[in-house]
Design a protein around this motif. Structure first.
Motif, PDB file in Angstrom:
ATOM      1  N   LEU A 172       0.896  -1.117  -0.083  1.00 42.27           N
ATOM      2  CA  LEU A 172      -0.075   0.008   0.111  1.00 42.27           C
ATOM      3  C   LEU A 172       0.901   1.294  -0.042  1.00 42.27           C
ATOM      4  O   LEU A 172       0.690   2.295  -0.634  1.00 42.27           O
ATOM      5  N   THR A 173       1.878   1.219   0.832  1.00 42.99           N
ATOM      6  CA  THR A 173       2.764   2.390   0.708  1.00 42.99           C
ATOM      7  C   THR A 173       3.475   2.584  -0.482  1.00 42.99           C
ATOM      8  O   THR A 173       3.591   3.632  -0.949  1.00 42.99           O
ATOM      9  N   ASN A 174       3.814   1.760  -1.081  1.00 41.10           N
ATOM     10  CA  ASN A 174       4.617   1.770  -2.479  1.00 41.10           C
ATOM     11  C   ASN A 174       3.791   2.197  -3.481  1.00 41.10           C
ATOM     12  O   ASN A 174       4.155   2.859  -4.708  1.00 41.10           O
ATOM     13  N   GLY A 175       2.549   1.780  -3.520  1.00 38.65           N
ATOM     14  CA  GLY A 175       1.604   1.969  -4.747  1.00 38.65           C
ATOM     15  C   GLY A 175       0.711   3.132  -4.303  1.00 38.65           C
ATOM     16  O   GLY A 175      -0.075   3.745  -5.291  1.00 38.65           O
ATOM     17  N   PHE A 176       0.517   3.878  -3.282  1.00 39.94           N
ATOM     18  CA  PHE A 176      -0.104   5.033  -2.768  1.00 39.94           C
ATOM     19  C   PHE A 176       0.436   6.256  -3.654  1.00 39.94           C
ATOM     20  O   PHE A 176      -0.395   7.211  -4.168  1.00 39.94           O
ATOM     21  N   PRO A 177       1.705   6.665  -3.804  1.00 32.74           N
ATOM     22  CA  PRO A 177       2.136   7.852  -4.676  1.00 32.74           C
ATOM     23  C   PRO A 177       1.436   7.905  -6.126  1.00 32.74           C
ATOM     24  O   PRO A 177       0.999   8.890  -6.414  1.00 32.74           O
ATOM     25  N   ASP A 178       1.680   6.879  -6.572  1.00 36.33           N
ATOM     26  CA  ASP A 178       1.058   6.769  -8.201  1.00 36.33           C
ATOM     27  C   ASP A 178      -0.697   6.734  -8.263  1.00 36.33           C
ATOM     28  O   ASP A 178      -1.080   7.631  -8.752  1.00 36.33           O
ATOM     29  N   ALA A 179      -0.968   6.248  -7.223  1.00 37.10           N
ATOM     30  CA  ALA A 179      -2.601   6.429  -7.098  1.00 37.10           C
ATOM     31  C   ALA A 179      -3.013   7.950  -6.781  1.00 37.10           C
ATOM     32  O   ALA A 179      -3.804   8.410  -7.099  1.00 37.10           O
ATOM     33  N   LEU A 180      -2.303   8.399  -5.991  1.00 39.46           N
ATOM     34  CA  LEU A 180      -2.315  10.076  -5.623  1.00 39.46           C
ATOM     35  C   LEU A 180      -2.064  10.824  -6.625  1.00 39.46           C
ATOM     36  O   LEU A 180      -3.240  11.749  -7.014  1.00 39.46           O
ATOM     37  N   ASP A 181      -1.061  10.457  -7.488  1.00 36.18           N
ATOM     38  CA  ASP A 181      -0.996  11.312  -8.794  1.00 36.18           C
ATOM     39  C   ASP A 181      -2.049  11.098  -9.709  1.00 36.18           C
ATOM     40  O   ASP A 181      -2.661  12.189 -10.477  1.00 36.18           O
ATOM     41  N   MET A 182      -2.601  10.099  -9.903  1.00 31.30           N
ATOM     42  CA  MET A 182      -3.764   9.844 -10.791  1.00 31.30           C
ATOM     43  C   MET A 182      -4.925  10.459 -10.330  1.00 31.30           C
ATOM     44  O   MET A 182      -5.849  10.937 -10.971  1.00 31.30           O
ATOM     45  N   LEU A 183      -5.307  10.655  -8.773  1.00 36.33           N
ATOM     46  CA  LEU A 183      -6.288  11.003  -8.101  1.00 36.33           C
ATOM     47  C   LEU A 183      -6.038  12.786  -8.496  1.00 36.33           C
ATOM     48  O   LEU A 183      -7.456  13.291  -8.704  1.00 36.33           O
ATOM     49  N   LEU A 184      -5.016  13.374  -8.489  1.00 35.72           N
ATOM     50  CA  LEU A 184      -4.908  14.623  -8.604  1.00 35.72           C
ATOM     51  C   LEU A 184      -5.244  15.028 -10.246  1.00 35.72           C
ATOM     52  O   LEU A 184      -6.012  16.063 -10.445  1.00 35.72           O
ATOM     53  N   VAL A 185      -4.767  14.091 -11.158  1.00 39.99           N
ATOM     54  CA  VAL A 185      -5.092  14.381 -12.421  1.00 39.99           C
ATOM     55  C   VAL A 185      -6.634  14.433 -12.760  1.00 39.99           C
ATOM     56  O   VAL A 185      -7.203  15.377 -13.527  1.00 39.99           O
ATOM     57  N   CYS A 186      -7.387  13.370 -12.037  1.00 38.38           N
ATOM     58  CA  CYS A 186      -8.643  13.250 -12.314  1.00 38.38           C
ATOM     59  C   CYS A 186      -9.490  14.510 -11.880  1.00 38.38           C
ATOM     60  O   CYS A 186     -10.333  15.014 -12.196  1.00 38.38           O
ATOM     61  N   VAL A 187      -9.006  15.030 -10.385  1.00 34.88           N
ATOM     62  CA  VAL A 187      -9.797  16.105 -10.030  1.00 34.88           C
ATOM     63  C   VAL A 187      -9.593  17.392 -10.580  1.00 34.88           C
ATOM     64  O   VAL A 187     -10.427  18.115 -10.678  1.00 34.88           O
ATOM     65  N   GLN A 195     -15.946  10.307  -8.141  1.00 34.27           N
ATOM     66  CA  GLN A 195     -15.791   9.760  -9.714  1.00 34.27           C
ATOM     67  C   GLN A 195     -14.095   9.502  -9.739  1.00 34.27           C
ATOM     68  O   GLN A 195     -13.962   8.486 -10.241  1.00 34.27           O
ATOM     69  N   SER A 196     -13.584  10.207  -8.982  1.00 28.35           N
ATOM     70  CA  SER A 196     -12.060  10.065  -9.292  1.00 28.35           C
ATOM     71  C   SER A 196     -11.411   8.815  -8.593  1.00 28.35           C
ATOM     72  O   SER A 196     -10.895   8.012  -9.043  1.00 28.35           O
ATOM     73  N   ILE A 197     -12.055   8.459  -7.149  1.00 28.57           N
ATOM     74  CA  ILE A 197     -11.714   7.406  -6.622  1.00 28.57           C
ATOM     75  C   ILE A 197     -11.968   6.227  -7.237  1.00 28.57           C
ATOM     76  O   ILE A 197     -11.179   5.189  -7.431  1.00 28.57           O
ATOM     77  N   VAL A 198     -13.265   6.235  -7.834  1.00 26.33           N
ATOM     78  CA  VAL A 198     -13.842   4.971  -8.823  1.00 26.33           C
ATOM     79  C   VAL A 198     -12.712   4.869 -10.084  1.00 26.33           C
ATOM     80  O   VAL A 198     -12.419   3.561 -10.371  1.00 26.33           O
ATOM     81  N   ARG A 199     -12.403   5.806 -10.614  1.00 23.28           N
ATOM     82  CA  ARG A 199     -11.339   5.703 -11.773  1.00 23.28           C
ATOM     83  C   ARG A 199      -9.951   5.360 -11.586  1.00 23.28           C
ATOM     84  O   ARG A 199      -9.438   4.415 -12.053  1.00 23.28           O
ATOM     85  N   VAL A 200      -9.623   5.716 -10.282  1.00 25.07           N
ATOM     86  CA  VAL A 200      -8.208   5.253  -9.693  1.00 25.07           C
ATOM     87  C   VAL A 200      -8.092   3.992  -9.219  1.00 25.07           C
ATOM     88  O   VAL A 200      -7.238   3.349  -9.652  1.00 25.07           O
ATOM     89  N   SER A 201      -9.338   3.481  -8.610  1.00 26.53           N
ATOM     90  CA  SER A 201      -9.456   2.008  -8.148  1.00 26.53           C
ATOM     91  C   SER A 201      -9.386   1.178  -9.487  1.00 26.53           C
ATOM     92  O   SER A 201      -8.839   0.174  -9.328  1.00 26.53           O
ATOM     93  N   LYS A 202      -9.986   1.457 -10.587  1.00 25.90           N
ATOM     94  CA  LYS A 202      -9.517   0.641 -11.944  1.00 25.90           C
ATOM     95  C   LYS A 202      -8.431   0.857 -12.538  1.00 25.90           C
ATOM     96  O   LYS A 202      -7.936  -0.266 -12.848  1.00 25.90           O
ATOM     97  N   LEU A 215      -9.785   1.287  -2.216  1.00 22.81           N
ATOM     98  CA  LEU A 215     -10.439   2.484  -2.930  1.00 22.81           C
ATOM     99  C   LEU A 215     -11.823   2.227  -3.347  1.00 22.81           C
ATOM    100  O   LEU A 215     -12.711   2.812  -3.450  1.00 22.81           O
ATOM    101  N   GLU A 216     -11.900   0.819  -3.963  1.00 23.65           N
ATOM    102  CA  GLU A 216     -13.381   0.566  -4.232  1.00 23.65           C
ATOM    103  C   GLU A 216     -14.397   0.239  -3.191  1.00 23.65           C
ATOM    104  O   GLU A 216     -15.516   0.558  -3.336  1.00 23.65           O
ATOM    105  N   ILE A 217     -13.751  -0.040  -1.694  1.00 24.06           N
ATOM    106  CA  ILE A 217     -14.550   0.066  -0.628  1.00 24.06           C
ATOM    107  C   ILE A 217     -15.142   1.578  -0.332  1.00 24.06           C
ATOM    108  O   ILE A 217     -16.137   1.785   0.057  1.00 24.06           O
ATOM    109  N   VAL A 218     -14.158   2.299  -0.498  1.00 26.77           N
ATOM    110  CA  VAL A 218     -14.463   3.735  -0.176  1.00 26.77           C
ATOM    111  C   VAL A 218     -15.621   4.300  -1.063  1.00 26.77           C
ATOM    112  O   VAL A 218     -16.491   4.720  -0.826  1.00 26.77           O
ATOM    113  N   SER A 219     -15.292   3.937  -2.403  1.00 22.48           N
ATOM    114  CA  SER A 219     -16.301   4.471  -3.423  1.00 22.48           C
ATOM    115  C   SER A 219     -17.696   3.977  -3.142  1.00 22.48           C
ATOM    116  O   SER A 219     -18.859   4.559  -3.135  1.00 22.48           O
ATOM    117  N   HIS A 220     -17.741   2.510  -2.567  1.00 29.26           N
ATOM    118  CA  HIS A 220     -19.137   2.060  -2.391  1.00 29.26           C
ATOM    119  C   HIS A 220     -19.749   2.709  -1.181  1.00 29.26           C
ATOM    120  O   HIS A 220     -21.140   2.817  -1.177  1.00 29.26           O
TER     121      HIS A 220
END
Length: 321
Positions: A172-187, A195-202, A215-220
């Motif tokens: 989780l620690t290693n994969g979180f920075p990339d997910a955060l960058d994707m979340l920033l791009v979506c926002v 919507q950003s969380i759903v897209r990043v989870s995929k 992230l999928e649990i958070v979106s639900h």
């Protein structure tokens, strides 16, 4: 009883009666467990459950969720679950951080401890009786060969869960920075937080399935109408990662103070990239220290043999002359 004790002593050694008593106790425990598991349901209890049939959709869903419990383990809930609420909640949280979210995760964990402990104990007794025991066997050897495997089997599930929890938190620690960058791009592209969380989870599922599941649990939960800060706090508790906990704190502060989420994400994503670089540099700086012992063990002895070997051979030849 004396002839029986004499026969056991002659066949199994001085600890023969004790070993026979232990094996008999294990057999009785296994027989009792098999009888309890194969016990049929009480018809009166079944009739009580049938008379409480759900009458609307919500009750149907609750009944279906409740039926996901393992009925065989349900009978031994008092035996397989801690009776202290705080201890039970802590065990559930630990298993959840290890990735085991099932409703019966705690029961399976304690059942695995019990089954492996008994099984390894039986194997230890069998190995000791067949291959180790003799007239010179000491009490320390007896305890080591009999109780050692049982203790190992009992502690192995706890070791497995702890190791799995650490591995998951590292992923989780290693994969979180990339997910955060994707979340920033979506926002910044105009999507909402949900919507950003759903897209990043995929998008992050191929590289980090654990983070994608969170992230999928958070979106639900957000779609179900749960409060956003509560949802994020629950994700932080489930993950157990310091970086994700800091991210949740930043999001909650941004929401409470009314600052733009994109600005908070931009600053925090830059910080996460810097932390990832520092972790990589720290691992690189540790590498020479870790390689020192291996270098000394694998390089110095052959070098000494090459340098000193001919001289030693020459000295031995002179001594023979």
């Amino acid at each position: 009883m004396d002839p029986l004790l004499t026969a056991l002593t002659e066949a199994l050694g001085p600890f023969g009666p004790l070993i026979a008593l232990g094996v008999l106790g294990l057999i009785l425990v296994l027989v009792a467990l098999s009888l309890m598991i194969s016990q049929k349901r009480d018809p009166l209890e079944r009739l009580k459950q049938d008379t409480r049939l759900p009458s609307n959709a919500r009750e149907v869903k609750q009944a279906l969720r409740a039926s996901q419990h393992n009925e065989k383990l349900e009978r031994y809930a008092t035996f397989l679950e801690p009776q202290d609420e705080a201890e039970l909640a802590g065990m559930k949280l630990k298993l959840m951080q290890a990735g085991y979210r099932g409703r019966d995760a705690v029961r399976y964990f304690h059942f695995a401890q019990f089954a492996l402990g008994i099984g390894c104990l039986v194997l230890g007794v069998s190995y000791f009786v067949l291959f180790v025991q003799n007239d010179q066997t000491t009490t320390q050897q007896t305890v080591l060969y009999i109780l050692g495997p049982g203790a190992f089997g009992y502690m192995f599930p706890k070791y497995w869960v702890t190791k799995r929890m650490g591995k998951r938190q590292e992923n989780l620690t290693n994969g979180f920075p990339d997910a955060l960058d994707m979340l920033l791009v979506c926002v910044e592209a105009g999507q909402s937080m949900e919507q950003s969380i759903v897209r990043v989870s995929k998008e992050v599922r191929p590289s980090c399935p654990d983070l994608a599941d969170e992230l999928e649990i958070v979106s639900h939960e957000m779609k179900a109408g749960k409060d956003k800060s509560t949802v994020l706090n629950d994700m932080s508790e489930r993950c157990g990662s310091q970086d994700i906990s800091s991210f949740v704190t930043v999001m909650n502060q941004s929401q409470s103070f009314g600052t733009p989420i994109s600005d908070a994400l931009r600053v925090y994503s830059a910080e996460m990239r810097d932390k990832r670089v520092m972790r990589a540099e720290e691992a690189a700086n540790k590498l020479p220290t870790k390689m020192t012992l291996a270098t000394m063990m694998l390089t110095v002895p052959p070098l000494l043999i090459i340098l000193i070997g001919p001289s030693v051979h020459g000295i031995t030849q002179l001594g023979n002359l």
